[in-house]
Design an enzyme around this catalytic site. Sequence first.
Site, PDB file in Angstrom:
ATOM      1  N   GLU A 278       1.037   8.069  12.055  1.00 54.27           N
ATOM      2  CA  GLU A 278       0.485   7.606  10.775  1.00 54.27           C
ATOM      3  C   GLU A 278      -0.468   8.629  10.169  1.00 54.27           C
ATOM      4  OE1 GLU A 278      -1.371   3.739  11.015  1.00 54.27           O
ATOM      5  OE2 GLU A 278       0.471   2.729  10.438  1.00 54.27           O
ATOM      6  N   HIS A 299      15.851   9.629  34.407  1.00 57.22           N
ATOM      7  CA  HIS A 299      17.214   9.158  34.665  1.00 57.22           C
ATOM      8  C   HIS A 299      17.913   8.752  33.375  1.00 57.22           C
ATOM      9  CE1 HIS A 299      16.584   8.923  39.123  1.00 57.22           C
ATOM     10  NE2 HIS A 299      15.334   9.003  38.687  1.00 57.22           N
ATOM     11  N   LYS A 414       7.069  -2.982   2.992  1.00 56.97           N
ATOM     12  CA  LYS A 414       6.406  -4.258   2.694  1.00 56.97           C
ATOM     13  C   LYS A 414       6.772  -4.724   1.290  1.00 56.97           C
ATOM     14  CE  LYS A 414       2.322  -3.439   5.543  1.00 56.97           C
ATOM     15  NZ  LYS A 414       0.904  -3.123   5.504  1.00 56.97           N
TER      16      LYS A 414
HETATM   17  O1  PA5 Z   1      -3.674   1.594  11.247  1.00 57.66           O
HETATM   18  C1  PA5 Z   1      -3.466   0.792  10.367  1.00 57.66           C
HETATM   19  O2  PA5 Z   1      -4.089   0.807   9.294  1.00 57.66           O
HETATM   20  C2  PA5 Z   1      -2.426  -0.298  10.537  1.00 57.66           C
HETATM   21  O3  PA5 Z   1      -1.726  -0.167  11.726  1.00 57.66           O
HETATM   22  C3  PA5 Z   1      -3.142  -1.647  10.523  1.00 57.66           C
HETATM   23  O4  PA5 Z   1      -4.090  -1.695  11.552  1.00 57.66           O
HETATM   24  C4  PA5 Z   1      -2.138  -2.774  10.669  1.00 57.66           C
HETATM   25  O5  PA5 Z   1      -1.193  -2.713   9.634  1.00 57.66           O
HETATM   26  C5  PA5 Z   1      -2.823  -4.118  10.645  1.00 57.66           C
HETATM   27  O6  PA5 Z   1      -3.543  -4.296   9.467  1.00 57.66           O
HETATM   28  P1  PA5 Z   1      -4.612  -5.442   9.349  1.00 57.66           P
HETATM   29  O7  PA5 Z   1      -5.687  -5.187  10.328  1.00 57.66           O
HETATM   30  O8  PA5 Z   1      -5.091  -5.426   7.932  1.00 57.66           O
HETATM   31  O9  PA5 Z   1      -3.880  -6.741   9.679  1.00 57.66           O
END
Ligand code: PA5
Length: 423
Positions: A278, A299, A414
């Site tokens: 990310e 394996h 999303k």
């Molecule tokens: O790193 C991030 O921003 C995402 O992985 C969020 O943590 C994840 O989408 C969960 O979001 P939220 O805490 O708003 O539910």
Amino acid sequence: MVKVDLSHALLKGNVLDHQSEVTRIHEMIHNRTGRGNDYLGWLDWADTYDKDEFARIKVAAQRIQDQADVLLVCGIGGSYLGARAAIEMLQGPYPKNNLEIIYVGNTFSSTAIVRILDYIKDKRVALNVISKSGTTTETALAFRLIRQFMEEKYGEAEAATRIYATTDAEKGLLKPLADEKGYETFVIPDDIGGRFSVITPVGLLPIAAAGISIDDFMQGVKDATFELNNPALESNPAYVYGTVRNMLYNDGKAVEMFVSYETHLVYLAEWWKQLFAESEGKEGKGLLPASVNFSTDLHSLGQFIQDGTKNIFETVVLIDNPMEDTTVPTEANDLDQMNYLAGKSLNWINEKAFEGTLEAHEITGGVPNIILSIEKADAYHFGYLVYFYFKALAMSAYMLDVNPFDQPGVEVYKKNMFRLLGK
Ligand code: PA5
């Protein structure tokens, strides 16, 4: 501390030649002048975190241990992977304490959700819902189902004493819901993104409830903050790792393979993959972070690493002292012909598997290997290691010239899903 061994990394240049760039980026990080600098709250969190809230987390963790057989940790991505990485790494397989931890709110799988509801129906349950926004669909949906289950089982008032919400101090949907219902709440700081949030209440409450010392954990974070606050490559292993990742990327590698030889590091790898994917995978750039667990995957994926497309390098994470060990027993008739290992420890055998694999991949396969090692899998070293990765990541992503702290790409699916769901 984390040791970095580059003697198998097959580097074409000298890492120290990158010192001026590293110094420039170090100053950018610490002067908070780089892209995404609003999200650098993790940098000095070990000094700035709220000590009263920390004390409250310990009390809540004790209460969870007293009131429940099962703690449901409801969150996704950055709101659960860090806690799971810590708990699985530090407890090891088949943990010896009494609180079972089940991770929910991280999937739409109807089978998973229904089976969990069925599994917990006769158990004493507590729930930590973790969501900064409160609008994450996987988490909000599972939370609604479990909340209703708990309210039916315990009544609304008692359910409220068993539900703990970790969320934004003001924004989002979860805080007003928690206040309305009377849940105890903990704060996700504004300036720390999800994938860095394991060092905040997001990770701390489940980790403490699992019986792991969050004092030791934060001490590891604090020591790493101090020891890795230094631009000199000769004394900053986090910057060495960040720089070498970039050197290998610029040399044509496309995949960094996280390798471990302990099954209880599988979720550390999952957490690491989110952190790097990310943070770096944007603008058409970045290494793909992937993971294997050896010798299991020798394996299967081992074939590809040894012999397939030459676009991979491996980063092996070693723990010097295993959590458990035993020796191979002798057998009189030796029908299985394993007596040649009799008297040897299982960990010694695992080490030989590592050494043999390293030679096969590096020398025969031409696959570069970086080796990171920590002394043991305890709370202190986990805290140190996550901060090491934060610092390495910031260096590496800024070298790539991307914003390490946003994740615009995760919104695209999303939008489509919400259209299809009629939101
Ligand atoms: O790193 C991030 O921003 C995402 O992985 C969020 O943590 C994840 O989408 C969960 O979001 P939220 O805490 O708003 O539910």
